[in-house]
Design a protein around this motif. Structure first.
Motif, PDB file in Angstrom:
ATOM      1  N   MET A 176      -0.275  -2.171  -8.967  1.00  0.00           N
ATOM      2  CA  MET A 176       0.630  -1.041  -9.176  1.00  0.00           C
ATOM      3  C   MET A 176       2.072  -1.335  -8.752  1.00  0.00           C
ATOM      4  O   MET A 176       3.010  -0.964  -9.454  1.00  0.00           O
ATOM      5  N   PRO A 177       2.309  -2.022  -7.602  1.00  0.00           N
ATOM      6  CA  PRO A 177       3.703  -2.248  -7.185  1.00  0.00           C
ATOM      7  C   PRO A 177       4.515  -3.016  -8.221  1.00  0.00           C
ATOM      8  O   PRO A 177       5.744  -2.952  -8.224  1.00  0.00           O
TER       9      PRO A 177
ATOM     10  N   ASP B 126     -11.792  11.369   4.711  1.00  0.00           N
ATOM     11  CA  ASP B 126     -11.912  10.056   5.352  1.00  0.00           C
ATOM     12  C   ASP B 126     -13.160  10.104   6.231  1.00  0.00           C
ATOM     13  O   ASP B 126     -13.646  11.192   6.568  1.00  0.00           O
TER      14      ASP B 126
ATOM     15  N   GLY C  19      -5.870   6.254   4.747  1.00  0.00           N
ATOM     16  CA  GLY C  19      -5.134   5.163   5.399  1.00  0.00           C
ATOM     17  C   GLY C  19      -3.708   5.122   4.875  1.00  0.00           C
ATOM     18  O   GLY C  19      -3.090   6.159   4.636  1.00  0.00           O
ATOM     19  N   VAL C  20      -3.178   3.897   4.694  1.00  0.00           N
ATOM     20  CA  VAL C  20      -1.785   3.759   4.274  1.00  0.00           C
ATOM     21  C   VAL C  20      -1.582   4.325   2.863  1.00  0.00           C
ATOM     22  O   VAL C  20      -0.674   5.120   2.620  1.00  0.00           O
ATOM     23  N   VAL C  21      -2.445   3.922   1.926  1.00  0.00           N
ATOM     24  CA  VAL C  21      -2.327   4.433   0.550  1.00  0.00           C
ATOM     25  C   VAL C  21      -2.488   5.947   0.546  1.00  0.00           C
ATOM     26  O   VAL C  21      -1.670   6.681  -0.031  1.00  0.00           O
TER      27      VAL C  21
ATOM     28  N   LEU D 278     -10.656   1.697   1.968  1.00  0.00           N
ATOM     29  CA  LEU D 278     -10.765   0.256   2.227  1.00  0.00           C
ATOM     30  C   LEU D 278     -11.752   0.019   3.360  1.00  0.00           C
ATOM     31  O   LEU D 278     -11.662   0.636   4.415  1.00  0.00           O
TER      32      LEU D 278
ATOM     33  N   SER E 232     -15.443  12.562   4.847  1.00  0.00           N
ATOM     34  CA  SER E 232     -15.878  12.017   3.569  1.00  0.00           C
ATOM     35  C   SER E 232     -17.406  11.924   3.547  1.00  0.00           C
ATOM     36  O   SER E 232     -18.003  11.204   4.352  1.00  0.00           O
TER      37      SER E 232
ATOM     38  N   SER F   1       0.842  -1.204   0.000  1.00  0.00           N
ATOM     39  CA  SER F   1       0.000   0.000   0.000  1.00  0.00           C
ATOM     40  C   SER F   1       0.877   1.253   0.000  1.00  0.00           C
ATOM     41  O   SER F   1       0.532   2.265  -0.611  1.00  0.00           O
TER      42      SER F   1
ATOM     43  N   VAL G  98      -4.850   0.363 -12.622  1.00  0.00           N
ATOM     44  CA  VAL G  98      -3.935  -0.786 -12.573  1.00  0.00           C
ATOM     45  C   VAL G  98      -4.069  -1.510 -11.223  1.00  0.00           C
ATOM     46  O   VAL G  98      -3.932  -0.890 -10.162  1.00  0.00           O
ATOM     47  N   ALA G  99      -4.361  -2.793 -11.300  1.00  0.00           N
ATOM     48  CA  ALA G  99      -4.675  -3.526 -10.069  1.00  0.00           C
ATOM     49  C   ALA G  99      -3.422  -3.984  -9.324  1.00  0.00           C
ATOM     50  O   ALA G  99      -3.505  -4.301  -8.133  1.00  0.00           O
TER      51      ALA G  99
ATOM     52  N   ASP H  47      -8.555  -2.924  -6.786  1.00  0.00           N
ATOM     53  CA  ASP H  47      -8.464  -4.355  -6.476  1.00  0.00           C
ATOM     54  C   ASP H  47      -9.595  -4.819  -5.564  1.00  0.00           C
ATOM     55  O   ASP H  47      -9.823  -6.020  -5.416  1.00  0.00           O
ATOM     56  N   GLN H  48     -10.305  -3.894  -4.955  1.00  0.00           N
ATOM     57  CA  GLN H  48     -11.491  -4.253  -4.149  1.00  0.00           C
ATOM     58  C   GLN H  48     -12.749  -3.740  -4.851  1.00  0.00           C
ATOM     59  O   GLN H  48     -13.750  -3.438  -4.214  1.00  0.00           O
TER      60      GLN H  48
ATOM     61  N   VAL I 117      -6.796   3.486  -6.663  1.00  0.00           N
ATOM     62  CA  VAL I 117      -5.920   2.427  -6.144  1.00  0.00           C
ATOM     63  C   VAL I 117      -6.767   1.289  -5.570  1.00  0.00           C
ATOM     64  O   VAL I 117      -6.369   0.126  -5.571  1.00  0.00           O
TER      65      VAL I 117
HETATM   66  P1  NAD Z   1      -6.269   1.352   4.928  1.00  0.00           P
HETATM   67  O1  NAD Z   1      -7.166   0.461   5.710  1.00  0.00           O
HETATM   68  O2  NAD Z   1      -4.947   1.709   5.481  1.00  0.00           O
HETATM   69  O3  NAD Z   1      -7.037   2.731   4.616  1.00  0.00           O
HETATM   70  C1  NAD Z   1      -8.326   2.788   4.141  1.00  0.00           C
HETATM   71  C2  NAD Z   1      -8.959   4.070   4.629  1.00  0.00           C
HETATM   72  O4  NAD Z   1     -10.240   4.216   3.997  1.00  0.00           O
HETATM   73  C3  NAD Z   1      -9.204   4.113   6.141  1.00  0.00           C
HETATM   74  O5  NAD Z   1      -8.545   5.233   6.716  1.00  0.00           O
HETATM   75  C4  NAD Z   1     -10.723   4.220   6.246  1.00  0.00           C
HETATM   76  O6  NAD Z   1     -11.155   5.007   7.344  1.00  0.00           O
HETATM   77  C5  NAD Z   1     -11.045   4.899   4.919  1.00  0.00           C
HETATM   78  N1  NAD Z   1     -12.448   4.842   4.514  1.00  0.00           N
HETATM   79  C6  NAD Z   1     -13.363   3.862   4.702  1.00  0.00           C
HETATM   80  N2  NAD Z   1     -14.556   4.237   4.187  1.00  0.00           N
HETATM   81  C7  NAD Z   1     -14.388   5.476   3.664  1.00  0.00           C
HETATM   82  C8  NAD Z   1     -15.240   6.395   3.001  1.00  0.00           C
HETATM   83  N3  NAD Z   1     -16.532   6.125   2.761  1.00  0.00           N
HETATM   84  N4  NAD Z   1     -14.716   7.577   2.591  1.00  0.00           N
HETATM   85  C9  NAD Z   1     -13.413   7.882   2.815  1.00  0.00           C
HETATM   86  N5  NAD Z   1     -12.562   7.050   3.449  1.00  0.00           N
HETATM   87  C10 NAD Z   1     -13.046   5.870   3.867  1.00  0.00           C
HETATM   88  O7  NAD Z   1      -6.130   0.667   3.487  1.00  0.00           O
HETATM   89  P2  NAD Z   1      -4.938   0.900   2.454  1.00  0.00           P
HETATM   90  O8  NAD Z   1      -3.824  -0.025   2.789  1.00  0.00           O
HETATM   91  O9  NAD Z   1      -4.663   2.338   2.364  1.00  0.00           O
HETATM   92  O10 NAD Z   1      -5.578   0.355   1.090  1.00  0.00           O
HETATM   93  C11 NAD Z   1      -6.512   1.108   0.336  1.00  0.00           C
HETATM   94  C12 NAD Z   1      -6.906   0.319  -0.908  1.00  0.00           C
HETATM   95  O11 NAD Z   1      -5.790   0.222  -1.801  1.00  0.00           O
HETATM   96  C13 NAD Z   1      -7.311  -1.132  -0.627  1.00  0.00           C
HETATM   97  O12 NAD Z   1      -8.424  -1.464  -1.439  1.00  0.00           O
HETATM   98  C14 NAD Z   1      -6.112  -1.922  -1.058  1.00  0.00           C
HETATM   99  O13 NAD Z   1      -6.455  -3.260  -1.429  1.00  0.00           O
HETATM  100  C15 NAD Z   1      -5.708  -1.112  -2.258  1.00  0.00           C
HETATM  101  N6  NAD Z   1      -4.367  -1.388  -2.796  1.00  0.00           N
HETATM  102  C16 NAD Z   1      -4.273  -1.452  -4.157  1.00  0.00           C
HETATM  103  C17 NAD Z   1      -3.043  -1.642  -4.766  1.00  0.00           C
HETATM  104  C18 NAD Z   1      -2.965  -1.622  -6.274  1.00  0.00           C
HETATM  105  O14 NAD Z   1      -1.938  -2.001  -6.809  1.00  0.00           O
HETATM  106  N7  NAD Z   1      -3.986  -1.164  -6.974  1.00  0.00           N
HETATM  107  C19 NAD Z   1      -1.891  -1.845  -3.995  1.00  0.00           C
HETATM  108  C20 NAD Z   1      -1.998  -1.777  -2.597  1.00  0.00           C
HETATM  109  C21 NAD Z   1      -3.253  -1.552  -2.000  1.00  0.00           C
END
Ligand code: NAD
Length: 360
Positions: free
Chosen positions: A299-300, A196, A175-177, A238, A218, A132, A296-297, A268-269, A265
């Motif tokens: 990205m890394p 958020d 969150g992390v992303v 997420l 949000s 992420s 892109v599902a 993937d979900q 990002v």
């Molecule tokens: P995370 O749990 O750290 O953060 C998610 C955040 O979303 C949380 O802070 C949560 O409070 C917030 N959230 C929930 N509902 C919300 C809403 N209605 N409005 C606004 N914010 C809301 O998750 P993460 O690690 O940051 O991952 C985010 C997404 O990125 C996941 O779906 C993960 O699978 C995806 N991801 C995709 C790739 C890719 O290559 N495409 C790579 C890594 C992660």
């Protein structure tokens, strides 16, 4: 313990599950490591670096013959023949989405610990977060590139220049992303807004960035208000274990300016933008209502060298526990026991069992 490091053979997978540094650590602890020839090439790691770290080079068969096999991606069909009773497999598995692999692991009696379900006491998923971090940082790079005119974008430089306003990056999900995206966007000099639903996350972001970004709760109203001025919208939401909610719906797209960019990002979900669908690095974008969509599902996968080091920094401490203590490590560590998905023909992870209506 004898540890095997096979080369990843899934299409376009260039990461590798151990760096030479990781191999060296295992060898110094008295373990034996067999690395498949060429395993690190996609990440810019030469066989000679593994040999220097104390590994033996071999074939795929040699690597898979080890007591514990450490990988990045789930085994694909051509690797099922290597699964066997007594094998300890440590890798990403995502079994709930893969019935064939689940059956192969159960039939073979493999003990499989999945990176994505290893969970620490505080609820964090330490082996998911490095990817992420990579995707969050990359999302701004991808967005900045696609905002350029020659590739169809609005022709906006995110940082602006003196006398010209900066681009506006709107990040949904802090969150992390989202945090990593914010860091990169601010580094480029863009104006940044993060939304958020968690007040705690917004407070945290406000604190660590000294109020230099704008935080907003949000809500549909706030998202609608921001879309007309967003040059780059990043989807980073997420809800654990669920599909992402559609927070930007199709009818909202005309609010955005022509040539603005969405990087979702969370694709993937299922994505938090209704019009997003998964794309590939070879053909990453498409346009809906004049808005560029990047979906892109994996990205890394674009930066395998960084991703390999980021992932192995996090997996190595767990791999060491498994190597040192075998099944006892799983018995005594809550985090690793949550990682256990299959053992001696039994499904041991509730989420996967429920996905297939099986006992666990
Ligand atoms: P995370 O749990 O750290 O953060 C998610 C955040 O979303 C949380 O802070 C949560 O409070 C917030 N959230 C929930 N509902 C919300 C809403 N209605 N409005 C606004 N914010 C809301 O998750 P993460 O690690 O940051 O991952 C985010 C997404 O990125 C996941 O779906 C993960 O699978 C995806 N991801 C995709 C790739 C890719 O290559 N495409 C790579 C890594 C992660």
């Amino acid at each position: 313990m004898h540890i095997g490091l096979p080369k990843e053979i899934k299409v376009k997978e260039n990461r590798v599950a151990l760096t030479p540094g990781g191999v060296g650590t295992l060898v110094r602890r008295g373990h034996r490591v067999t690395v498949e020839q060429g395993a690190g090439v996609g990440s810019g790691i030469q066989d000679s670096e593994y040999v220097q770290a104390g590994a033996t080079l071999g074939s795929a068969q040699d690597a898979w013959a080890a007591d514990m096999v450490v990988k990045v991606k789930e085994p694909i069909a051509s690797e099922y023949g290597f699964l066997r009773d007594g094998l300890l497999l440590f890798t990403y598995l995502h079994l709930a989405a893969d019935r064939a692999l689940t059956d192969a692991l159960l039939k073979s009696g493999t003990t499989a610990v999945a990176y994505e379900t290893v969970q620490e006491q505080d609820g964090s998923l330490p082996l998911l977060s490095p990817m992420s971090e990579v995707a969050g940082r990359l999302s701004v790079q991808a967005g900045a590139y696609h905002l350029q005119k020659p590739v169809g974008g609005r022709g906006v430089l995110l940082g602006g220049v003196p006398g010209v306003q900066a681009g506006h990056v709107v990040i949904v999900g802090g969150g992390v992303v989202g945090t990593n995206a914010a860091k990169m966007a601010m580094g480029l000099g863009a104006k940044v807004t993060v939304l958020d639903v968690s007040h705690r996350r917004l407070t945290y972001l406000d604190d660590v960035f000294f109020g230099k970004l704008t935080t907003m709760m949000s809500s549909e109203a706030n998202i609608r208000a921001l879309l007309p001025e967003a040059d780059l919208l990043i989807g980073a939401v997420l809800i654990p274990g669920a599909k992402a909610p559609h927070l930007v719906t199709r009818d909202m797209l005309p609010l955005m300016q022509e040539g603005s960019v969405i990087v979702d990002v969370a694709v993937d979900q299922g994505g938090c933008v209704e019009t997003i669908h998964a794309t590939t690095h070879d053909d990453p974008t498409y346009i809906v209502d004049g808005v560029i969509h990047y979906g892109v599902a994996n990205m890394p996968g674009a930066v395998p060298r960084t991703s390999t080091f980021a992932l192995t920094n996090q997996t190595l401490p767990y791999a060491l526990q498994l190597a040192d203590r075998g099944l006892d490590a799983i018995r005594s560590s809550r985090a690793l026991s949550l990682g256990l998905n299959t053992h001696q023909g039994k499904l041991t992870y509730r989420g996967v069992a429920e996905a297939f209506g099986m006992d666990h």
